[in-house]
Design an enzyme around this catalytic site. Structure first.
Site, PDB file in Angstrom:
ATOM      1  N   LEU A  88       0.862  -1.177   0.000  1.00 58.72           N
ATOM      2  CA  LEU A  88       0.000   0.000   0.000  1.00 58.72           C
ATOM      3  C   LEU A  88       0.899   1.228   0.000  1.00 58.72           C
ATOM      4  CD1 LEU A  88      -2.717  -0.884   2.702  1.00 58.72           C
ATOM      5  CD2 LEU A  88      -2.901  -1.110   0.222  1.00 58.72           C
ATOM      6  N   ASP A  89       0.470   2.282  -0.688  1.00 56.79           N
ATOM      7  CA  ASP A  89       1.226   3.532  -0.652  1.00 56.79           C
ATOM      8  C   ASP A  89       1.377   4.011   0.785  1.00 56.79           C
ATOM      9  OD1 ASP A  89       1.251   3.488  -3.429  1.00 56.79           O
ATOM     10  OD2 ASP A  89      -0.543   4.737  -3.599  1.00 56.79           O
ATOM     11  N   MET A  90       2.406   4.811   1.043  1.00 56.22           N
ATOM     12  CA  MET A  90       2.686   5.279   2.395  1.00 56.22           C
ATOM     13  C   MET A  90       1.454   5.908   3.042  1.00 56.22           C
ATOM     14  SD  MET A  90       5.639   7.921   3.727  1.00 56.22           S
ATOM     15  CE  MET A  90       4.967   9.367   2.871  1.00 56.22           C
ATOM     16  N   THR A 140      -1.744   5.536   2.118  1.00 59.12           N
ATOM     17  CA  THR A 140      -2.963   4.736   2.010  1.00 59.12           C
ATOM     18  C   THR A 140      -3.021   3.824   3.223  1.00 59.12           C
ATOM     19  OG1 THR A 140      -2.971   4.767  -0.408  1.00 59.12           O
ATOM     20  CG2 THR A 140      -4.192   2.999   0.660  1.00 59.12           C
ATOM     21  N   ARG A 162      -5.814   5.568  -7.844  1.00 58.03           N
ATOM     22  CA  ARG A 162      -5.612   7.012  -7.950  1.00 58.03           C
ATOM     23  C   ARG A 162      -5.505   7.438  -9.416  1.00 58.03           C
ATOM     24  NH1 ARG A 162      -0.483   7.561  -4.195  1.00 58.03           N
ATOM     25  NH2 ARG A 162      -0.741   9.802  -4.575  1.00 58.03           N
TER      26      ARG A 162
END
Length: 336
Positions: free
Chosen positions: A145-147, A149, A253
């Protein structure tokens, strides 16, 4: 040990794709030219048969074995960091389902050495009790997961478990669902976004929708849960549940921006006017539910997660503008 073996099951996105193109598209493998060299050196097999041509076309269900020389690590084994809390929702001898907090990077990267999820997993499980197929700097990591998110993600305790869960992802039977708030009125109650995604040639920090030969297939479906009227500024908001069939970098996104409804709070792909972000300093994107058949016990694993406080407060700020919930929203929103 001078090499490590990576096993890959070819999913739908690899059907009829050239061997070198497929290999270079895998996150755990090197560049296309390096993958060609692996084939030439006899380090790749397809269904236990040595691959002899980089241009060989793959088929759905093919099983590849790739022998990768181990590069010398500059930092050695990751330092355990017991000070990073792990919000574990399911755990057994094979795997972990946890809820990742915002601001936590999944594995070491420039500027993040000892403060990552991987460091926390080493502290919790021990380095020798984590899957290493993604590399020695990514112990236990199955998907990322993105930082900024938040929400549910999986970690594994062995190479065997890691391979099994990666196969579930490739075969699109690991159900991952996200809650996302986007700008604007989404007219459809449901929809599918299917494009190629590649790294932007204008900004290397960004991904973009692309039909270039190197673009990777990306499929996102969505259900609209609730819509919010426009105020004096902006064009209102829509709350969606997104279902990932593929797991490309920044997929949701990028897809939301592509259809004209960027994610609220998204500092990379979102609106320039930060006053429309409802007080958020990060994207309104939360991994709220995962479901899969446990590859070793056969158990149907379902884990759901409520929205963190900052996202809940952003939604509460818009309740007076609600246009009502859809059928899907009436089912899902009370769980959040």
């Amino acid at each position: 040990m001078n090499e490590r073996i990576v096993e890959i099951l070819v999913g739908p996105e690899g059907d009829s794709v050239r061997l070198d193109a497929f290999l270079s598209a895998q996150d755990m493998l090197p560049s296309r030219s390096a993958c060609v060299k692996l084939v030439e050196e006899g380090r790749v097999t397809i269904n236990a048969t040595l691959a002899t041509s980089k241009s060989e076309k793959l088929m759905l269900g093919d099983r590849l074995l790739v022998s990768l020389p181990n590069a010398e690590s500059q930092t050695g084994l990751l330092r355990p960091n017991p000070d990073i809390p792990l919000d574990i929702r399911f755990e057994d001898q094979y795997l972990i389902v946890l809820s990742k907090q915002i601001g936590l990077v999944c594995h070491p990267s420039p500027g993040h050495v000892d403060d990552t999820l991987a460091n926390a997993l080493v502290a919790h499980c021990g380095y020798e009790h984590l899957g290493m197929l993604q590399g020695e700097d990514r112990p236990g990591i199955v998907h990322r997961l993105d930082m900024d998110t938040s929400g549910l993600m999986l970690a594994v305790k062995s190479d065997e478990a890691q391979k099994a869960l990666q196969d579930l992802i490739r075969l699109r039977v690991l159900d991952r669902r996200y809650i996302v708030l986007v700008h604007g009125y989404v007219a459809h109650d449901s929809g599918t976004i299917e494009t190629g995604i590649a790294r932007s040639t204008r900004d290397r920090l960004k991904m973009t929708v692309s039909d270039a030969p190197g673009a990777r297939e990306a499929i996102t479906t969505f259900r609209t849960l609730e819509r919010f009227e426009a105020g004096r500024k902006g064009d209102g908001y829509s709350l969606l549940e997104c279902h990932l069939y593929t797991g490309r970098t920044h997929q949701i996104r990028v897809h939301m921006r592509h259809i004209g409804h960027p994610v609220v709070g998204d500092q990379l792909y979102g609106k320039k006017d930060t006053s429309l972000n409802l007080g958020l300093n990060r994207q309104f994107l939360h991994s709220w539910r995962v479901q899969f058949e446990h590859p070793f016990t056969g158990e149907n694993i379902i884990v759901a997660d409520t929205l963190p406080k900052d996202l809940q407060e952003a939604l509460i700020s818009q309740q007076d503008m609600s246009m009502g919930r859809t059928i899907a929203g009436k089912e899902i929103c009370p769980q959040l």
